[in-house]
Design a protein around this motif. Structure first.
Motif, PDB file in Angstrom:
ATOM      1  N   THR A   1       0.845  -1.198   0.000  1.00 45.16           N
ATOM      2  CA  THR A   1       0.000   0.000   0.000  1.00 45.16           C
ATOM      3  C   THR A   1       0.879   1.247   0.000  1.00 45.16           C
ATOM      4  O   THR A   1       0.540   2.272  -0.575  1.00 45.16           O
ATOM      5  N   GLU A   2       2.008   1.129   0.673  1.00 46.76           N
ATOM      6  CA  GLU A   2       2.898   2.279   0.846  1.00 46.76           C
ATOM      7  C   GLU A   2       4.329   1.775   0.880  1.00 46.76           C
ATOM      8  O   GLU A   2       4.574   0.609   1.196  1.00 46.76           O
ATOM      9  N   GLY A   3       5.258   2.641   0.619  1.00 46.97           N
ATOM     10  CA  GLY A   3       6.661   2.274   0.734  1.00 46.97           C
ATOM     11  C   GLY A   3       7.204   1.730  -0.566  1.00 46.97           C
ATOM     12  O   GLY A   3       6.482   1.598  -1.553  1.00 46.97           O
ATOM     13  N   SER A   4       8.493   1.430  -0.565  1.00 49.92           N
ATOM     14  CA  SER A   4       9.081   0.950  -1.808  1.00 49.92           C
ATOM     15  C   SER A   4       9.973  -0.257  -1.562  1.00 49.92           C
ATOM     16  O   SER A   4      10.462  -0.486  -0.462  1.00 49.92           O
ATOM     17  N   ILE A   5      10.143  -1.038  -2.629  1.00 55.26           N
ATOM     18  CA  ILE A   5      10.983  -2.222  -2.585  1.00 55.26           C
ATOM     19  C   ILE A   5      12.164  -1.976  -3.509  1.00 55.26           C
ATOM     20  O   ILE A   5      11.979  -1.661  -4.684  1.00 55.26           O
ATOM     21  N   VAL A   6      13.345  -2.096  -2.964  1.00 55.57           N
ATOM     22  CA  VAL A   6      14.545  -1.808  -3.734  1.00 55.57           C
ATOM     23  C   VAL A   6      15.369  -3.088  -3.830  1.00 55.57           C
ATOM     24  O   VAL A   6      15.741  -3.670  -2.817  1.00 55.57           O
ATOM     25  N   ILE A   7      15.603  -3.535  -5.051  1.00 59.00           N
ATOM     26  CA  ILE A   7      16.394  -4.736  -5.245  1.00 59.00           C
ATOM     27  C   ILE A   7      17.643  -4.375  -6.022  1.00 59.00           C
ATOM     28  O   ILE A   7      17.551  -3.818  -7.122  1.00 59.00           O
ATOM     29  N   ASP A   8      18.779  -4.671  -5.438  1.00 60.87           N
ATOM     30  CA  ASP A   8      20.065  -4.351  -6.043  1.00 60.87           C
ATOM     31  C   ASP A   8      20.133  -2.874  -6.458  1.00 60.87           C
ATOM     32  O   ASP A   8      20.577  -2.538  -7.556  1.00 60.87           O
ATOM     33  N   GLY A   9      19.635  -2.011  -5.570  1.00 58.73           N
ATOM     34  CA  GLY A   9      19.705  -0.588  -5.834  1.00 58.73           C
ATOM     35  C   GLY A   9      18.636  -0.052  -6.761  1.00 58.73           C
ATOM     36  O   GLY A   9      18.545   1.146  -6.994  1.00 58.73           O
ATOM     37  N   GLU A  10      17.790  -0.960  -7.297  1.00 60.13           N
ATOM     38  CA  GLU A  10      16.781  -0.530  -8.261  1.00 60.13           C
ATOM     39  C   GLU A  10      15.406  -0.586  -7.607  1.00 60.13           C
ATOM     40  O   GLU A  10      15.025  -1.609  -7.033  1.00 60.13           O
ATOM     41  N   ASP A  11      14.667   0.512  -7.694  1.00 59.87           N
ATOM     42  CA  ASP A  11      13.318   0.542  -7.138  1.00 59.87           C
ATOM     43  C   ASP A  11      12.397  -0.256  -8.064  1.00 59.87           C
ATOM     44  O   ASP A  11      12.213   0.103  -9.223  1.00 59.87           O
ATOM     45  N   VAL A  12      11.852  -1.365  -7.559  1.00 59.66           N
ATOM     46  CA  VAL A  12      11.034  -2.225  -8.417  1.00 59.66           C
ATOM     47  C   VAL A  12       9.549  -2.101  -8.086  1.00 59.66           C
ATOM     48  O   VAL A  12       8.733  -2.892  -8.530  1.00 59.66           O
ATOM     49  N   THR A  13       9.197  -1.076  -7.306  1.00 59.97           N
ATOM     50  CA  THR A  13       7.825  -0.949  -6.836  1.00 59.97           C
ATOM     51  C   THR A  13       6.844  -0.734  -7.974  1.00 59.97           C
ATOM     52  O   THR A  13       5.684  -1.105  -7.884  1.00 59.97           O
ATOM     53  N   THR A  14       7.288  -0.152  -9.076  1.00 65.98           N
ATOM     54  CA  THR A  14       6.345   0.160 -10.143  1.00 65.98           C
ATOM     55  C   THR A  14       6.638  -0.588 -11.439  1.00 65.98           C
ATOM     56  O   THR A  14       5.910  -0.437 -12.410  1.00 65.98           O
ATOM     57  N   MET A  15       7.670  -1.422 -11.456  1.00 69.33           N
ATOM     58  CA  MET A  15       7.955  -2.135 -12.706  1.00 69.33           C
ATOM     59  C   MET A  15       6.922  -3.239 -12.929  1.00 69.33           C
ATOM     60  O   MET A  15       6.149  -3.580 -12.049  1.00 69.33           O
ATOM     61  N   ASN A  16       6.898  -3.816 -14.121  1.00 67.03           N
ATOM     62  CA  ASN A  16       5.979  -4.895 -14.437  1.00 67.03           C
ATOM     63  C   ASN A  16       6.196  -6.081 -13.492  1.00 67.03           C
ATOM     64  O   ASN A  16       7.287  -6.638 -13.402  1.00 67.03           O
ATOM     65  N   GLY A  17       5.130  -6.459 -12.777  1.00 66.37           N
ATOM     66  CA  GLY A  17       5.241  -7.493 -11.763  1.00 66.37           C
ATOM     67  C   GLY A  17       5.677  -8.839 -12.316  1.00 66.37           C
ATOM     68  O   GLY A  17       6.486  -9.540 -11.705  1.00 66.37           O
TER      69      GLY A  17
END
Lengths: 262, 428
Positions: B79-95
Motif C-alpha cells: 500500500t505504501e513504501g518501496s521495494i529496492v532490489i540491487d539498488g533498483e526501485d522495483v515498486t512500479t515495474m511490471n510485476g
C-alpha cells in the motif's frame, strides 16, 4: 547425496502405477459401440422381416431415415457449438476476480433455462423467431448452456489455488496461468459438462418436429398421430441410439483429452 | 553425503571462497493495509536483506511474515513504501517481469501436475525465450544439484514422486533461470521430519555453492536458527521484535516475546548451531602401529596424557588406548577399532558432545577429509566456544530492521552499508 535419492526412490515403484491407464474404463469404451451396433442391427432385422404397410414403408424408407438423422445431427451440432462458444468463455469470465460477483446471477439465469420445460421453450422461441430450425436451435442453446457453464466454473474453481500462486510467483501472466495451468487442469470436468449438454441436446432436438425443424422427432409424432406403432418404436430407438452414440463419442474424447499426469 | 564437508563456513553468509551471486534487498517503509479501518497487516516495515545471505522470517501465524515476503516479488502489492532490489526501485515495474527474476518456492513444491518434471523446471527459461537445447541441459544440471538422477526423473509426472522429491523439484524449478533472489514460503512444512532434516541440510549445501539471497518464511524457530544467517522475529503487523544472528536470538532474546517464541532449550539449540571446526583443537600423543607399547607409554608419560592415539599411514585413527590398556598390551593394535569417538569437522557441537559423553576418554577425535586425524576436542574446549559465542564476539553487525516511521536511510557510498538516521531533530 546419492544415498538420499536412493532411499527415496524405493518408494517410487509403488507410485509409478499412479499413471496406469484405467483398464476397466478402456474396456467399457470399446464394448459400448459394439452393443449400440448390435441394437441397430436387431432393429434393421426386425424392420426387414416385419410385414410393413405402405405408409410405414414410405415413412421408414432408408433415404428418409438418413435425411432425418442428418437433420437431427445438424440441429445438435449447431446448438452445441453455440453452447460451447457462449458457455466456456462465460465460465472463464465468471471465475475471474472482477466478475465473480455476477456468478450467482448468471448461474441463476442458466438454471432457469434448464428448469423451464423444453417443449415450452421451443414453442416460445418459435412464436418469437418463427417456425423452423433457427428457433429450435435457439431453444436448445438456452436449454443446454447450464451444464457446460456450471462445469467450466466448477473445473476452474477446483484448480488448486497454490498452483495458480506458484504460476504467478514464477512470473507467468494471469493469461498464461489461465491457458497453461487452469484450463488444462479443468479439462476433465469441462468435457464432462460438454458431454452432458450434447446428450441433452440430442434428446431434446426430438421436439424440433413440433415447430417444423425436422429431425427424428418426426417419426415419433407421425407414429403417434397415425397410430403406427412400428414407426413410433423405430423413431424412439433411433433417437436413443443417437444419444448413446454421442455419449460414447464424448467419453472417447474425454479419455483422449485428459491431461497426462493427473 | 556432502553436507559434512559443505557445512563448513555455513554460519556466515558472507563467508570466504564462493562468489556471492545474490543481490541486496531493501524494504523501505513498506505498509500493507487491507481496507481502511483495520490494522495494517504490515506496518511501516524497513528491512535490509544483505546480498548472499539467508534471512528467515519467523513469527506466529497471522503476523504478516508471508505478506511481507509476497511483497518482495509483489504477489501482494504494498500500500505504501518501496521495494529496492540491487539498488533498483522495483515498486512500479511490471510485476511478471520482476517475478521472472526471482525464484519462488511454496509448500509441497506447487508442481504443475499435468507437466513432467522437466517441463515444470523449464517453465521460466521457456518464458525467457531460451532454446530447447539450453533448457534441456539446464534441467539436467538442476536435477543433479538437488540430488535427483536426471535420467530417472526428468520425464516423470509430479504424482510419481514422493513429497520430498516434489519439494526438491520445486527448488530446482525456482533456480531454473539462475535468479539472484530466492523466496521460499514454508518450503519444508509438508514433508516428514526426517525428509525435512535432509532437505534442510541440502539447502545449506546448495546455498553454500550458490550464495543467493534467500528469504524463507517459517513458523519453526529450529528451522530458522538452523538455516538462517539472520533471523527476523515478527509479531502482529510485521512488527520486528528482533533481527539478529541465530546465536543472539537464542542466547540474548530482545524481549519476552522472542524468549517465549524461542522457547525452552535455547542453550541446547546453540549447540546445534556451532560446528566442530570452530572449536580449538588439542594435540594428542600419536604413535604408529609398528612402535612398541613401551615406546607409546613413554611418550604418554612425557607429555602427561592418559591416552595414546594409533594412526595408520594415511593418518587415520586405528585405536585410542588408555595408558592402563597399554601396560597390559603386548603390541599396538593394527586393525581399525570400531566405535572410536570420531566426529567430522562439519559436525555440530551437539553431535560432538554426544560422542564425548559416551567415549571412555571424555573427548572426541576430530577427523577431516578422507578420515584424516586433525585433533582432539574435549568438554572444556566446547564449553569455552559456547561461552564465546554467547558473548557474541566476532559477529558482524545485524542488518537494518525497524518499524519506526520517523527515519531516513543513508547509504554509505564506499561500502554500500545502510544506516538509520533518525529524522525529526531528536524530538523523540
Amino acid at each position: 547425496m546419492t544415498t538420499t535419492a536412493n532411499a527415496e526412490s524405493t518408494a517410487e515403484t509403488t507410485n509409478r502405477s499412479g499413471l496406469r491407464v484405467d483398464r476397466g474404463s478402456l474396456r467399457s469404451l470399446i464394448l459400448y459401440p459394439v452393443i449400440l451396433l448390435a441394437i441397430l442391427g436387431l432393429l434393421i432385422l426386425w424392420l426387414l422381416t416385419a410385414d410393413l404397410t405402405n405408409t410405414e414403408r414410405v415413412t421408414l424408407a432408408p433415404g428418409e431415415l438418413w435425411t432425418m438423422t442428418k437433420q437431427h445431427l445438424w440441429l445438435t451440432l449447431v446448438a452445441t457449438v453455440i453452447v460451447l462458444v457462449v458457455a466456456i468463455p462465460l465460465g472463464v469470465l465468471l471465475t475471474r476476480k472482477p466478475f465473480r460477483p455476477f456468478k450467482g446471477f448468471i448461474s441463476g439465469v442458466a438454471n432457469f433455462g434448464q428448469a423451464a420445460p423444453a417443449v415450452g421453450l421451443i414453442v416460445l422461441f418459435a412464436t418469437w423467431i418463427g417456425y423452423g430450425p433457427t428457433a429450435a436451435i435457439a431453444a436448445l442453446v438456452v436449454y443446454a448452456v447450464l451444464p457446460v457453464l456450471a462445469n467450466t466454473m466448477a473445473g476452474l474453481d477446483a484448480v488448486d489455488k497454490s498452483l495458480i500462486e506458484a504460476g504467478r510467483g514464477m512470473g507467468m501472466s494471469a493469461w498464461a496461468v489461465l491457458w497453461r495451468i487452469e484450463l488444462p487442469l479443468a479439462v476433465p470436468l469441462m468435457l464432462a459438462g460438454v458431454r452432458t449438454a450434447l446428450v441433452l441436446v440430442v434428446g431434446t432436438a426430438t421436439l424440433g418436429t413440433f415447430i417444423n425443424a425436422g429431425g427424428l422427432g418426426l417419426l415419433i409424432t407421425t407414429g403417434v398421430n397415425l397410430d403406427l406403432s412400428r414407426v413410433l418404436i423405430t423413431g424412439s430407438i433411433l433417437v436413443a441410439l443417437l444419444a448413446l452414440t454421442v455419449d460414447w463419442v464424448g467419453r472417447v474424447v474425454e479419455h483422449i483429452a485428459r491431461p497426462r499426469g493427473l | 553425503m556432502s553436507s559434512q564437508a559443505s557445512a563448513e563456513g555455513q554460519q556466515n553468509g558472507q563467508g570466504a571462497g564462493q562468489e556471492v551471486t545474490g543481490v541486496p534487498i531493501l524494504l523501505d517503509g513498506v505498509t500493507k493495509q487491507y481496507g481502511s479501518k483495520s490494522a495494517p497487516a504490515v506496518d511501516h516495515l524497513t528491512l535490509e536483506i544483505p546480498a548472499g545471505s539467508t534471512v528467515m522470517f519467523v513469527g506466529p501465524s497471522g503476523c504478516g511474515k508471508t505478506t511481507t515476503m509476497k511483497m518482495i516479488n509483489r504477489l501482494i502489492e504494498p500500500t505504501e513504501g518501496s521495494i529496492v532490489i540491487d539498488g533498483e526501485d522495483v515498486t512500479t515495474m511490471n510485476g511478471d517481469e520482476l517475478r521472472r527474476r526471482m525464484g519462488y518456492v511454496i509448500q509441497a513444491g506447487g508442481l504443475f501436475p499435468h507437466m513432467t518434471v522437466a517441463a515444470n523446471i523449464g517453465m521460466v527459461p521457456k518464458m525467457l525465450g531460451w532454446d530447447k537445447q539450453r533448457i534441456a541441459s539446464r534441467v539436467d544440471e538442476l536435477l543433479e544439484l538437488v540430488s535427483l538422477d536426471p535420467g530417472q526423473y526428468r520425464d516423470r509426472y509430479p504424482k510419481q514422486l514422493s513429497g520430498g522429491q516434489q519439494q526438491r523439484v520445486g527448488v530446482a524449478r525456482a533456480l531454473a533461470a539462475d535468479p539472484p533472489v530466492l523466496l521460499m514460503d514454508e518450503p519444508f512444512g509438508a514433508v516428514d521430519p526426517i525428509t525435512r532434516q535432509r532437505l534442510q541440510e541440502e539447502m545449506i549445501s546448495i546455498q553454500q555453492e550458490l550464495k543467493k539471497t534467500i528469504v524463507i518464511v517459517t513458523h519453526d524457530i529450529d528451522e530458522a536458527v538452523k538455516l538462517g544467517d539472520w533471523v527476523v522475529v515478527f509479531d502482529e503487523g510485521a512488527h520486528i521484535q528482533q533481527y539478529d544472528s541465530p546465536e543472539r536470538i537464542l542466547s540474548d532474546p530482545a524481549n519476552d516475546f522472542v524468549a517465549d517464541f524461542v522457547g525452552r532449550g535455547a542453550g541446547l539449540k546453540t549447540l546445534g548451531l556451532a560446528r566442530v571446526h570452530e572449536v580449538p583443537r588439542m594435540e594428542a600423543v600419536v604413535v604408529t602401529p609398528e612402535q612398541t607399547p613401551a615406546e607409546a607409554l613413554r611418550q604418554a608419560e612425557e607429555s602427561g596424557h592418559g591416552h595414546v592415539l594409533v594412526l595408520d599411514k594415511q593418518q587415520r585413527p586405528i585405536a585410542w588406548p588408555s595408558v592402563e590398556q597399554l601396560r597390559r598390551a603386548e603390541k599396538l593394535p593394527h586393525i581399525h577399532e570400531e566405535n572410536l569417538p570420531v566426529v567430522g569437522t562439519g559436525a555440530t557441537l551437539e553431535d560432538a558432545l554426544d560422542t564425548m559423553l559416551v567415549s571412555r576418554a571424555g573427548a572426541a577425535l576430530v577427523v577431516g577429509a578422507r578420515g584424516r586425524f586433525e585433533g582432539v576436542v574435549d568438554l572444556d574446549t566446547v564449553m569455552e566456544t559456547l561461552r564465546d559465542r554467547r558473548a557474541g564476539e566476532n559477529q558482524p553487525k545485524a542488518p537494518v530492521g525497524t518499524n519506526d516511521e520517523d527515519i531516513t536511510l543513508e547509504r554509505s557510498p564506499e561500502t554500500g552499508e545502510i544506516t538509520i538516521v533518525p529524522s525529526g531533530g531528536g524530538a523523540r
